[in-house]
Design an enzyme around this catalytic site. Structure first.
Site, PDB file in Angstrom:
ATOM      1  N   LEU A 166       0.809  -1.226   0.000  1.00  0.00           N
ATOM      2  CA  LEU A 166       0.000   0.000   0.000  1.00  0.00           C
ATOM      3  C   LEU A 166       0.838   1.270   0.000  1.00  0.00           C
ATOM      4  CD1 LEU A 166      -2.595  -1.109   2.712  1.00  0.00           C
ATOM      5  CD2 LEU A 166      -2.740  -1.381   0.236  1.00  0.00           C
ATOM      6  N   TRP A 168       1.198   5.632   0.888  1.00  0.00           N
ATOM      7  CA  TRP A 168       0.967   6.452   2.082  1.00  0.00           C
ATOM      8  C   TRP A 168      -0.046   7.583   1.847  1.00  0.00           C
ATOM      9  CZ3 TRP A 168       2.280  10.891  -0.208  1.00  0.00           C
ATOM     10  CH2 TRP A 168       3.319  10.893  -1.147  1.00  0.00           C
ATOM     11  N   LYS A 192       1.098  -5.094   3.494  1.00  0.00           N
ATOM     12  CA  LYS A 192       2.240  -4.258   3.877  1.00  0.00           C
ATOM     13  C   LYS A 192       1.859  -2.796   3.682  1.00  0.00           C
ATOM     14  CE  LYS A 192       5.860  -2.177   2.167  1.00  0.00           C
ATOM     15  NZ  LYS A 192       5.988  -1.138   3.183  1.00  0.00           N
ATOM     16  N   SER A 246       4.158   3.881  -6.887  1.00  0.00           N
ATOM     17  CA  SER A 246       4.847   4.486  -8.031  1.00  0.00           C
ATOM     18  C   SER A 246       5.010   3.486  -9.168  1.00  0.00           C
ATOM     19  CB  SER A 246       6.222   4.994  -7.600  1.00  0.00           C
ATOM     20  OG  SER A 246       7.028   3.896  -7.225  1.00  0.00           O
ATOM     21  N   THR A 249       8.213   1.247  -8.706  1.00  0.00           N
ATOM     22  CA  THR A 249       8.081   0.105  -7.785  1.00  0.00           C
ATOM     23  C   THR A 249       7.128  -0.932  -8.370  1.00  0.00           C
ATOM     24  OG1 THR A 249       8.622   1.525  -5.913  1.00  0.00           O
ATOM     25  CG2 THR A 249       7.545  -0.546  -5.391  1.00  0.00           C
ATOM     26  N   TYR A 256       9.541  -9.354  -9.718  1.00  0.00           N
ATOM     27  CA  TYR A 256       9.485 -10.313  -8.601  1.00  0.00           C
ATOM     28  C   TYR A 256       8.645 -11.520  -9.009  1.00  0.00           C
ATOM     29  CZ  TYR A 256      10.765  -6.266  -5.592  1.00  0.00           C
ATOM     30  OH  TYR A 256      11.356  -5.177  -5.024  1.00  0.00           O
ATOM     31  N   GLU A 268      -1.766  -0.457  -9.574  1.00  0.00           N
ATOM     32  CA  GLU A 268      -2.433   0.839  -9.744  1.00  0.00           C
ATOM     33  C   GLU A 268      -1.343   1.885  -9.505  1.00  0.00           C
ATOM     34  OE1 GLU A 268      -3.639   4.123  -9.318  1.00  0.00           O
ATOM     35  OE2 GLU A 268      -4.682   3.616  -7.457  1.00  0.00           O
ATOM     36  N   CYS A 303      -2.827  10.014  -7.082  1.00  0.00           N
ATOM     37  CA  CYS A 303      -2.477   9.495  -8.411  1.00  0.00           C
ATOM     38  C   CYS A 303      -3.376  10.054  -9.498  1.00  0.00           C
ATOM     39  CB  CYS A 303      -2.541   7.977  -8.408  1.00  0.00           C
ATOM     40  SG  CYS A 303      -4.152   7.352  -7.917  1.00  0.00           S
ATOM     41  N   LYS A 353      11.372  16.933  -2.651  1.00  0.00           N
ATOM     42  CA  LYS A 353      11.156  16.628  -4.070  1.00  0.00           C
ATOM     43  C   LYS A 353      10.188  17.655  -4.682  1.00  0.00           C
ATOM     44  CE  LYS A 353       8.580  13.388  -6.906  1.00  0.00           C
ATOM     45  NZ  LYS A 353       7.922  12.119  -7.060  1.00  0.00           N
ATOM     46  N   GLU A 398       5.325  13.141 -12.752  1.00  0.00           N
ATOM     47  CA  GLU A 398       4.371  13.141 -11.647  1.00  0.00           C
ATOM     48  C   GLU A 398       5.016  13.835 -10.455  1.00  0.00           C
ATOM     49  OE1 GLU A 398       3.381   9.461  -9.445  1.00  0.00           O
ATOM     50  OE2 GLU A 398       1.288   9.984  -9.774  1.00  0.00           O
TER      51      GLU A 398
HETATM   52  N1  LIG Z   1      -0.098   5.865  -7.471  1.00  0.00           N
HETATM   53  C1  LIG Z   1      -0.071   6.304  -6.261  1.00  0.00           C
HETATM   54  O1  LIG Z   1      -1.073   6.368  -5.663  1.00  0.00           O
HETATM   55  C2  LIG Z   1       1.210   6.659  -5.591  1.00  0.00           C
HETATM   56  C3  LIG Z   1       2.272   7.187  -6.292  1.00  0.00           C
HETATM   57  N2  LIG Z   1       3.410   7.517  -5.637  1.00  0.00           N
HETATM   58  C4  LIG Z   1       4.500   8.119  -6.431  1.00  0.00           C
HETATM   59  O2  LIG Z   1       5.720   7.504  -6.055  1.00  0.00           O
HETATM   60  C5  LIG Z   1       6.653   8.470  -5.646  1.00  0.00           C
HETATM   61  C6  LIG Z   1       7.561   7.858  -4.592  1.00  0.00           C
HETATM   62  O3  LIG Z   1       6.818   7.523  -3.434  1.00  0.00           O
HETATM   63  P1  LIG Z   1       7.141   6.169  -2.658  1.00  0.00           P
HETATM   64  O4  LIG Z   1       6.521   6.193  -1.330  1.00  0.00           O
HETATM   65  O5  LIG Z   1       8.610   5.924  -2.721  1.00  0.00           O
HETATM   66  O6  LIG Z   1       6.351   5.098  -3.549  1.00  0.00           O
HETATM   67  P2  LIG Z   1       6.571   3.549  -3.684  1.00  0.00           P
HETATM   68  O7  LIG Z   1       5.841   3.097  -4.886  1.00  0.00           O
HETATM   69  O8  LIG Z   1       8.006   3.216  -3.638  1.00  0.00           O
HETATM   70  O9  LIG Z   1       5.864   2.943  -2.370  1.00  0.00           O
HETATM   71  C7  LIG Z   1       4.623   2.273  -2.371  1.00  0.00           C
HETATM   72  C8  LIG Z   1       4.726   0.999  -1.556  1.00  0.00           C
HETATM   73  O10 LIG Z   1       5.711   0.144  -2.128  1.00  0.00           O
HETATM   74  C9  LIG Z   1       6.659  -0.262  -1.141  1.00  0.00           C
HETATM   75  N3  LIG Z   1       7.964  -0.425  -1.758  1.00  0.00           N
HETATM   76  C10 LIG Z   1       8.897   0.529  -1.991  1.00  0.00           C
HETATM   77  N4  LIG Z   1       9.986   0.004  -2.581  1.00  0.00           N
HETATM   78  C11 LIG Z   1       9.744  -1.322  -2.729  1.00  0.00           C
HETATM   79  C12 LIG Z   1      10.494  -2.400  -3.266  1.00  0.00           C
HETATM   80  N5  LIG Z   1      11.710  -2.226  -3.766  1.00  0.00           N
HETATM   81  N6  LIG Z   1       9.935  -3.631  -3.264  1.00  0.00           N
HETATM   82  C13 LIG Z   1       8.705  -3.823  -2.762  1.00  0.00           C
HETATM   83  N7  LIG Z   1       7.960  -2.842  -2.219  1.00  0.00           N
HETATM   84  C14 LIG Z   1       8.447  -1.597  -2.215  1.00  0.00           C
HETATM   85  C15 LIG Z   1       6.635   0.890  -0.151  1.00  0.00           C
HETATM   86  O11 LIG Z   1       7.164   0.496   1.098  1.00  0.00           O
HETATM   87  C16 LIG Z   1       5.158   1.225  -0.111  1.00  0.00           C
HETATM   88  O12 LIG Z   1       4.472   0.331   0.723  1.00  0.00           O
HETATM   89  C17 LIG Z   1       5.812   9.642  -5.188  1.00  0.00           C
HETATM   90  O13 LIG Z   1       6.502  10.829  -5.263  1.00  0.00           O
HETATM   91  C18 LIG Z   1       4.677   9.589  -6.157  1.00  0.00           C
HETATM   92  O14 LIG Z   1       5.034  10.232  -7.355  1.00  0.00           O
HETATM   93  C19 LIG Z   1       3.542   7.306  -4.292  1.00  0.00           C
HETATM   94  C20 LIG Z   1       2.529   6.781  -3.552  1.00  0.00           C
HETATM   95  C21 LIG Z   1       1.253   6.471  -4.156  1.00  0.00           C
HETATM   96  N1  BAL Z   2      -6.753   8.458  -5.601  1.00  0.00           N
HETATM   97  C1  BAL Z   2      -6.798   7.119  -5.190  1.00  0.00           C
HETATM   98  C2  BAL Z   2      -5.627   6.317  -5.608  1.00  0.00           C
HETATM   99  C3  BAL Z   2      -4.307   6.873  -5.223  1.00  0.00           C
HETATM  100  O1  BAL Z   2      -4.088   8.070  -5.199  1.00  0.00           O
HETATM  101  O2  BAL Z   2      -3.426   6.100  -4.923  1.00  0.00           O
END
Ligand SMILES: NC(=O)C1=CN([C@@H]2O[C@H](COP(=O)(O)OP(=O)(O)OC[C@H]3O[C@@H](n4cnc5c(N)ncnc54)[C@H](O)[C@@H]3O)[C@@H](O)[C@H]2O)C=CC1
Ligand code: BAL
Length: 504
Positions: A166, A168, A192, A246, A249, A256, A268, A303, A353, A398
Site C-alpha cells: 500500500l 501512504w 504491507k 509508483s 516500484t 518479482y 495501480e 495518483c 522533491k 508526476e
Molecule cells: N499511485 C499512487 O497512488 C502513488 C504514487 N506515488 C509516487 O511515487 C513516488 C515515490 O513515493 P514512494 O513512497 O517511494 O512510492 P513507492 O511506490 O516506492 O511505495 C509504495 C509501496 O511500495 C513499497 N515499496 C517501496 N519500494 C519497494 C520495493 N523495492 N519492493 C517492494 N515494495 C516496495 C513501499 O514500502 C510502499 O508500501 C511519489 O513521489 C509519487 O510520485 C507514491 C505513492 C502512491
Molecule cells: N486516488 C486514489 C488512488 C491513489 O491516489 O493512490
C-alpha cells in the site's frame, strides 16, 4: 456528511491515543522476529508517534504460512458468502464506532487534513468494504452454451493468499480498495502498509479480528519496501500481489513475479492527468472549483490529481483568474484543525522533491500565478505555473504535490493530442457545454477514468485503474475488482456417456 468535531476535541483524542506498534499476524500483535523497530513520526510536527516493528522476510514467511493455513482449512474461504457478508458488515459497524479515533490516527500519521479523514477516508473505507460484502451473496456463477450432451459450469473461486502493498497517500482508502473485494471473495491477506503510514492499518486489523474475521485471514506486516515488500513480491506461496504506488516500484513487482512463482500482479500506478477546458465550457466559477479540487485536494498527493490544465486560449485568462482566487482561499496548516483544507507533505524527502519542482519551474521562467513557496519546512502552498509547454518536466513528470501546470491551446485537436502525450493514462477531465464534443473527447483520451464537466474518480460502482504506465492487470472498485481476487474454473460434465436408459 460526517460530524466534524472542534480542534480542541481532536487534540484531546490525539493526546489520549494508544497507537498500535507491532505487526498483526494470525490474530495477534507481534514484535518483529528480529526485535528491530523503526520510528514513525507525525509529518506536520516531527513528533515521534511510535516505534514500529521493523519486519523482514522471516516475518513475511510466518505471516504467509498463517495466511495459507487459514485459506486451506476454509475457516474463511469456505464460509457461506452470507456468513462472510455478516462478519464484514459487523466490521464496518465497528469501524464507524471508532471513526473519530481512526480519523485522528490517519491525520497524525499522514499529515492529511482531519476534515478529509472524517468526511472521505473513514466513511469511504466502510462504504467500500460494505459494498463488496453486500455484493458477495448476490453474484451468480455461469453455465456455458455447450449443447445437450454436456453441462459446463464456470465458477469463480478465491485466488488464495493475497499480498497487498500500500501507498501512504490514502492509507485507509487504499487498504479498503484491496481488502473489500479480497475478503468478500474469501481470500487471506498479508498486507504491507507504507512505512510512513502504518497506524490505521494495524488498528483496522484489530477491529476486523474483533468483528469475527478469523485468525490468519487478515495479517499486517510492517516495515520497509526492501525488507517486507520485496520478500512478499518474491514469495513462492503468495498467489497474487495487489499494489498501489509508483510506476517504478510497480515494475519491480512484475520482475518479482517473473523471478518467483508467476503470481498474478495487479498494479495501480502514477498519473499526469489532464484537465481539458474547451472554449465552450460554461459556468467558469464551477469549472475553477473543480480544477482546484483536481490539482490541490490531498495536497496533490493523489495518483488521479489533475496536474495539467489544458485550456483554450479563448477563455484562459478568465478561468485562470477564478482558479487563482479560489485556490488562494484554501487554508493550509495544522492537519488536526478542521478549518484547514491542506495539510503537511508526507515526509521531508517528499517535501524536498516537490519543493525542487517549485524551484525548477521558477528557474525555467514559467510565470508563477500563485504560490511557488513553502511554509514551515513541510507545507507546500497551492502553486500555479502558467506558460508551461508540453515538453517541460512540469508537464511530464508526476510531482505528487499541489502544483498545477497551465498549458494553453488553440483547438480541440491540439488539446487531445497534448492530453495523450504522456506515458501515463490514469484519469482525465473534460469541460465543455457541448455534450457530443465532451463525449468525443472522453473516447479519444487514453485513460482509465474520464470525467465530464467535473473532477472525480467515479465511485465504488465504477472500475478504477490505468491505461499505459498507470496500471496493469485489473481494476480497483466495482464488481470488476471481485474478478481480480478470484480464479475462473471450468467444470465440464460429459452427459453423452450415460445412455437415457442408464437413468436411476
Ligand atoms: N499511485 C499512487 O497512488 C502513488 C504514487 N506515488 C509516487 O511515487 C513516488 C515515490 O513515493 P514512494 O513512497 O517511494 O512510492 P513507492 O511506490 O516506492 O511505495 C509504495 C509501496 O511500495 C513499497 N515499496 C517501496 N519500494 C519497494 C520495493 N523495492 N519492493 C517492494 N515494495 C516496495 C513501499 O514500502 C510502499 O508500501 C511519489 O513521489 C509519487 O510520485 C507514491 C505513492 C502512491
Ligand atoms: N486516488 C486514489 C488512488 C491513489 O491516489 O493512490
Amino acid at each position: 456528511m460526517a460530524d466534524l468535531l472542534s480542534l480542541e476535541d481532536y487534540q484531546k483524542i490525539a493526546s489520549g491515543l494508544t497507537v498500535p506498534t507491532q505487526s498483526f499476524i494470525d490474530g495477534s500483535f507481534r514484535p518483529a522476529l528480529s526485535g528491530k523497530t523503526f520510528t514513525s513520526t507525525n509529518p506536520a510536527t516531527g513528533e515521534v508517534l511510535a516505534q514500529i516493528a521493523a519486519c523482514n522476510s522471516d516475518d513475511v514467511d510466518f505471516a504467509v504460512a498463517k495466511a495459507r493455513e487459514a485459506f486451506e482449512d476454509g475457516r474463511w474461504s469456505k464460509l457461506h458468502p452470507t456468513e462472510r457478508k455478516d462478519v464484514l458488515l459487523n466490521f464496518c459497524r465497528l469501524v464507524t464506532e471508532y471513526r473519530h479515533e481512526l480519523a485522528v490516527m490517519e491525520s497524525l500519521d499522514s499529515g492529511k487534513p482531519i476534515a478529509d479523514c472524517e468526511t472521505i477516508d473513514v466513511p469511504e473505507f466502510t462504504h467500500t468494504v460494505a459494498w463488496h460484502a453486500e455484493a458477495i451473496d448476490k453474484i451468480y456463477d455461469q453455465t456455458a452454451p455447450v449443447g445437450n450432451d454436456a453441462v459446463s459450469l464456470i465458477v469463480r473461486e478465491p485466488i488464495g493468499v493475497v499480498g497487498a502493498v500500500l501507498p501512504w497517500n490514502f492509507p485507509l482508502l487504499m487498504l479498503a480498495w484491496k481488502i473489500g473485494p479480497a475478503l468478500a471473495a474469501g481470500c487471506s491477506l498479508v498486507i504491507k502498509p507504507a512505512a510512513q503510514t502504518t497506524l490505521t492499518a494495524l488498528r483496522i486489523a484489530e477491529l476486523a479480528s474483533q468483528a469475527g474475521v478469523p485468525d490468519g485471514v487478515f495479517n499486517i506486516v510492517t516495515g520497509s519496501g526492501r525488507d517486507v515488500g520485496e520478500p512478499l513480491g518474491k514469495h513462492m506461496d503468495v498467489d497474487m500481489v495487489a499494489f498501489t504506488g509508483s510506476t517504478d516500484t510497480g515494475r519491480r513487482f512484475l520482475r518479482y513475479a517473473a523471478d518467483s512463482n508467476l503470481k498474478k500482479v495487479v498494479l495501480e500506478l502514477g498519473g499526469k492527468n489532464p484537465c481539458i477546458v474547451l472554449d465552450d465550457a460554461e459556468n467558469l466559477d464551477y469549472v475553477a472549483e473543480q480544477v482546484c479540487a483536481a490539482a490541490f485536494w490531498n495536497m496533490g498527493e493523489n495518483c488521479s490529481a489533475g496536474s495539467r490544465l489544458i485550456v483554450h486560449e479563448g477563455i484562459k485568462d478568465e478561468l485562470l483568474a477564478r482558479i487563482k482566487a479560489l485556490a488562494a482561499e484554501w487554508q493550509i496548516g495544522d492537519p488536526l484543525d478542521p478549518a484547514n483544507q491542506l495539510g503537511a507533505m508526507i515526509d521531508s524527502g517528499h517535501f524536498a522533491k516537490v519543493a525542487g519542482y517549485l524551484e525548477q519551474g521558477k528557474a525555467a521562467g514559467h510565470e508563477v500565478v500563485l504560490g511557488g513557496e513553502t511554509k514551515d519546512g513541510i507545507y507546500i502552498l497551492p502553486t500555479i505555473f502558467d506558460g508551461v509547454s508540453p515538453e517541460d518536466a512540469l508537464a511530464r513528470e508526476e510531482i505528487f504535490g499541489p502544483v498545477l501546470s497551465v498549458i494553453t491551446v488553440s483547438s480541440y485537436d491540439e488539446a487531445i493530442a497534448i492530453a495523450n502525450d504522456t506515458e501515463y493514462g490514469l484519469a482525465a477531465s473534460v469541460f465543455s457545454a457541448n455534450a457530443a464534443k465532451a463525449l468525443r473527447a472522453a473516447r479519444a483520451i487514453r485513460a482509465g477514468t474520464v470525467t465530464v464537466n467535473c473532477f472525480g474518480e467515479g465511485d465504488i460502482t465504477t472500475p478504477f485503474g490505468g491505461y499505459k504506465q498507470s496500471g496493469f492487470g485489473g481494476r480497483d472498485n466495482s464488481i470488476h475488482a471481485h474478478d481480480q481476487y478470484t480464479e475462473l474454473k471450468t467444470i465440464w460434465v460429459d452427459l453423452s456417456v450415460h445412455a437415457p436408459d442408464d437413468r436411476g
